[in-house]
Scaffold this motif. Sequence first.
Motif, PDB file in Angstrom:
ATOM      1  N   VAL A 174      39.107  37.023  29.407  1.00 30.84           N
ATOM      2  CA  VAL A 174      40.566  37.110  29.472  1.00 30.84           C
ATOM      3  C   VAL A 174      40.952  38.580  29.569  1.00 30.84           C
ATOM      4  N   GLY A 175      41.819  38.895  30.515  1.00 32.02           N
ATOM      5  CA  GLY A 175      42.336  40.249  30.639  1.00 32.02           C
ATOM      6  C   GLY A 175      43.839  40.249  30.430  1.00 32.02           C
ATOM      7  N   VAL A 176      44.342  41.200  29.658  1.00 28.28           N
ATOM      8  CA  VAL A 176      45.789  41.293  29.440  1.00 28.28           C
ATOM      9  C   VAL A 176      46.284  42.659  29.891  1.00 28.28           C
ATOM     10  N   ASP A 177      47.496  42.665  30.412  1.00 25.42           N
ATOM     11  CA  ASP A 177      48.116  43.899  30.871  1.00 25.42           C
ATOM     12  C   ASP A 177      49.622  43.664  30.922  1.00 25.42           C
ATOM     13  N   MET A 178      50.396  44.716  30.767  1.00 28.03           N
ATOM     14  CA  MET A 178      51.846  44.583  30.841  1.00 28.03           C
ATOM     15  C   MET A 178      52.357  44.668  32.276  1.00 28.03           C
ATOM     16  N   SER A 179      51.569  45.238  33.165  1.00 29.10           N
ATOM     17  CA  SER A 179      52.010  45.458  34.542  1.00 29.10           C
ATOM     18  C   SER A 179      51.725  44.246  35.421  1.00 29.10           C
ATOM     19  N   ARG A 180      52.772  43.657  35.974  1.00 31.29           N
ATOM     20  CA  ARG A 180      52.584  42.526  36.877  1.00 31.29           C
ATOM     21  C   ARG A 180      51.867  42.954  38.149  1.00 31.29           C
ATOM     22  N   GLU A 181      52.134  44.186  38.589  1.00 31.61           N
ATOM     23  CA  GLU A 181      51.472  44.676  39.796  1.00 31.61           C
ATOM     24  C   GLU A 181      49.964  44.778  39.586  1.00 31.61           C
ATOM     25  N   MET A 182      49.566  45.298  38.426  1.00 30.52           N
ATOM     26  CA  MET A 182      48.137  45.408  38.147  1.00 30.52           C
ATOM     27  C   MET A 182      47.506  44.034  37.944  1.00 30.52           C
ATOM     28  N   LEU A 183      48.248  43.114  37.360  1.00 31.22           N
ATOM     29  CA  LEU A 183      47.727  41.758  37.197  1.00 31.22           C
ATOM     30  C   LEU A 183      47.475  41.105  38.552  1.00 31.22           C
ATOM     31  N   ALA A 184      48.333  41.407  39.522  1.00 36.03           N
ATOM     32  CA  ALA A 184      48.123  40.879  40.874  1.00 36.03           C
ATOM     33  C   ALA A 184      46.840  41.439  41.473  1.00 36.03           C
ATOM     34  N   VAL A 185      46.591  42.726  41.236  1.00 35.08           N
ATOM     35  CA  VAL A 185      45.348  43.343  41.711  1.00 35.08           C
ATOM     36  C   VAL A 185      44.151  42.689  41.027  1.00 35.08           C
ATOM     37  N   ALA A 186      44.259  42.477  39.716  1.00 30.48           N
ATOM     38  CA  ALA A 186      43.156  41.877  38.961  1.00 30.48           C
ATOM     39  C   ALA A 186      42.882  40.449  39.420  1.00 30.48           C
ATOM     40  N   ARG A 187      43.939  39.680  39.646  1.00 28.97           N
ATOM     41  CA  ARG A 187      43.748  38.296  40.111  1.00 28.97           C
ATOM     42  C   ARG A 187      43.015  38.269  41.447  1.00 28.97           C
ATOM     43  N   ALA A 188      43.418  39.166  42.332  1.00 29.53           N
ATOM     44  CA  ALA A 188      42.767  39.215  43.644  1.00 29.53           C
ATOM     45  C   ALA A 188      41.291  39.576  43.498  1.00 29.53           C
ATOM     46  N   LEU A 195      35.224  34.280  40.080  1.00 26.20           N
ATOM     47  CA  LEU A 195      35.035  34.182  38.631  1.00 26.20           C
ATOM     48  C   LEU A 195      36.089  33.233  38.058  1.00 26.20           C
ATOM     49  N   SER A 196      35.846  31.949  38.194  1.00 22.14           N
ATOM     50  CA  SER A 196      36.811  30.951  37.734  1.00 22.14           C
ATOM     51  C   SER A 196      36.882  30.863  36.214  1.00 22.14           C
ATOM     52  N   ASN A 197      35.907  31.449  35.523  1.00 23.03           N
ATOM     53  CA  ASN A 197      35.919  31.451  34.058  1.00 23.03           C
ATOM     54  C   ASN A 197      36.717  32.618  33.490  1.00 23.03           C
ATOM     55  N   CYS A 198      37.300  33.425  34.363  1.00 23.80           N
ATOM     56  CA  CYS A 198      38.082  34.582  33.929  1.00 23.80           C
ATOM     57  C   CYS A 198      39.535  34.431  34.368  1.00 23.80           C
ATOM     58  N   LEU A 199      40.443  34.896  33.535  1.00 23.56           N
ATOM     59  CA  LEU A 199      41.860  34.824  33.853  1.00 23.56           C
ATOM     60  C   LEU A 199      42.563  36.048  33.291  1.00 23.56           C
ATOM     61  N   VAL A 200      43.766  36.285  33.789  1.00 20.61           N
ATOM     62  CA  VAL A 200      44.557  37.416  33.305  1.00 20.61           C
ATOM     63  C   VAL A 200      45.927  36.927  32.871  1.00 20.61           C
ATOM     64  N   ARG A 201      46.504  37.634  31.903  1.00 16.00           N
ATOM     65  CA  ARG A 201      47.800  37.277  31.348  1.00 16.00           C
ATOM     66  C   ARG A 201      48.619  38.541  31.091  1.00 16.00           C
ATOM     67  N   GLN A 202      49.922  38.403  31.186  1.00 17.98           N
ATOM     68  CA  GLN A 202      50.804  39.509  30.822  1.00 17.98           C
ATOM     69  C   GLN A 202      50.993  39.489  29.311  1.00 17.98           C
ATOM     70  N   ALA A 203      50.640  40.573  28.659  1.00 15.24           N
ATOM     71  CA  ALA A 203      50.737  40.613  27.202  1.00 15.24           C
ATOM     72  C   ALA A 203      50.762  42.055  26.719  1.00 15.24           C
ATOM     73  N   ASP A 204      51.317  42.237  25.532  1.00 20.11           N
ATOM     74  CA  ASP A 204      51.443  43.534  24.877  1.00 20.11           C
ATOM     75  C   ASP A 204      50.221  43.759  23.991  1.00 20.11           C
ATOM     76  N   MET A 205      49.584  44.914  24.111  1.00 20.54           N
ATOM     77  CA  MET A 205      48.378  45.160  23.314  1.00 20.54           C
ATOM     78  C   MET A 205      48.676  45.265  21.824  1.00 20.54           C
ATOM     79  N   TYR A 206      49.945  45.464  21.464  1.00 17.10           N
ATOM     80  CA  TYR A 206      50.302  45.516  20.048  1.00 17.10           C
ATOM     81  C   TYR A 206      50.605  44.130  19.473  1.00 17.10           C
ATOM     82  N   GLN A 207      50.786  43.145  20.355  1.00 18.98           N
ATOM     83  CA  GLN A 207      51.087  41.777  19.923  1.00 18.98           C
ATOM     84  C   GLN A 207      50.347  40.798  20.827  1.00 18.98           C
TER      85      GLN A 207
END
Length: 321
Positions: A174-188, A195-207
């Motif tokens: 699981v990868g988390v990041d606040m940037s939607r643009e970077m999440l789009a890069v990561a998904r691609a 890697l179907s066993n990996c996913l990304v989510r928008q989330a705050d590292m403090y919460q």
Amino acid sequence: MEQVLARLRAAAEATRLRLLAICAECELTVSEITQIIGQSQPRVSRHLKLLCEAGLLVRFREGTWVFYRTPHNSAGADLVRPILDLLPMDDETLSLDRARLDQVKVQREQIATEYFRANAKDWDRIRSLHVDEAVVEKALLDAVGNLAGGRILDVGTGTGRILELLGRTAEEGVGVDMSREMLAVARARLQRADLSNCLVRQADMYQLPYPGGMFDTVILHQVLHFAEKPEAAIDEASRVLAPGGRLVVVDFASHDREELREEHAHRRLGFDDTAISTWFRACELAPDDVISLPGKPLTVRIWSAKADMETAKQKTHKAAE
């Protein structure tokens, strides 16, 4: 028994079977799904709602976007795969869906490539200041060790490279990041690596939106120098660490390159060993030996620490109360 029957009834419809088939390939937005299925958004949304209620799909919000995918670890997940295995691969409708899904993936790749190209000059400049990434990645693999086969959380995933590096052997990444643009890069990137066993989510590292003790390995790779409160980020990362798990921080050693603060929003000009060790111990983590990778002029360090079995269990229990 009734729950299984309810799930089977939810799946027993042509459009919903098509939805399961495409969402098993990757996580998709409603607009992408309507583009693939060729039906109106209200109709597609009704089918998605039924599948989510039955536990055959999961949904998550990322800003104004909502994504759907098949579950990874649940009773619903155990049922989805056998259902999909029954679908005829040569079915004309399903073949057309797969072709349209491929078009969506190409569009995603183009968007991600354009964003990366627009920012590559800045990233390349920073990379030129420290040791080659291949050296860092090899050292990171050594630091993670056999825990790479469990559940991994990459905090501040950025381009998703760390998930790509460790995802092959992970049970789940699981990868988390606040940037939607970077999440789009990561998904691609994850899509390209299959890697179907990996996913990304928008989330705050403090919460982090995860229960305590969920991950065997938590990684903060070149993230902490952006943090306003790095000790709080480490504390939150330690909260989701499983008993016996390992927290790994990859970042710069202390330096004096002020331009990184001014031009690239670095909040901290690296870290010294004492600070990181102090923060680890405050979270009741046992620090490992520090790995130092000298560069010109920046030195990359890998700090890691292990969660004591008993202490981590107590923290997990306390968080659940």
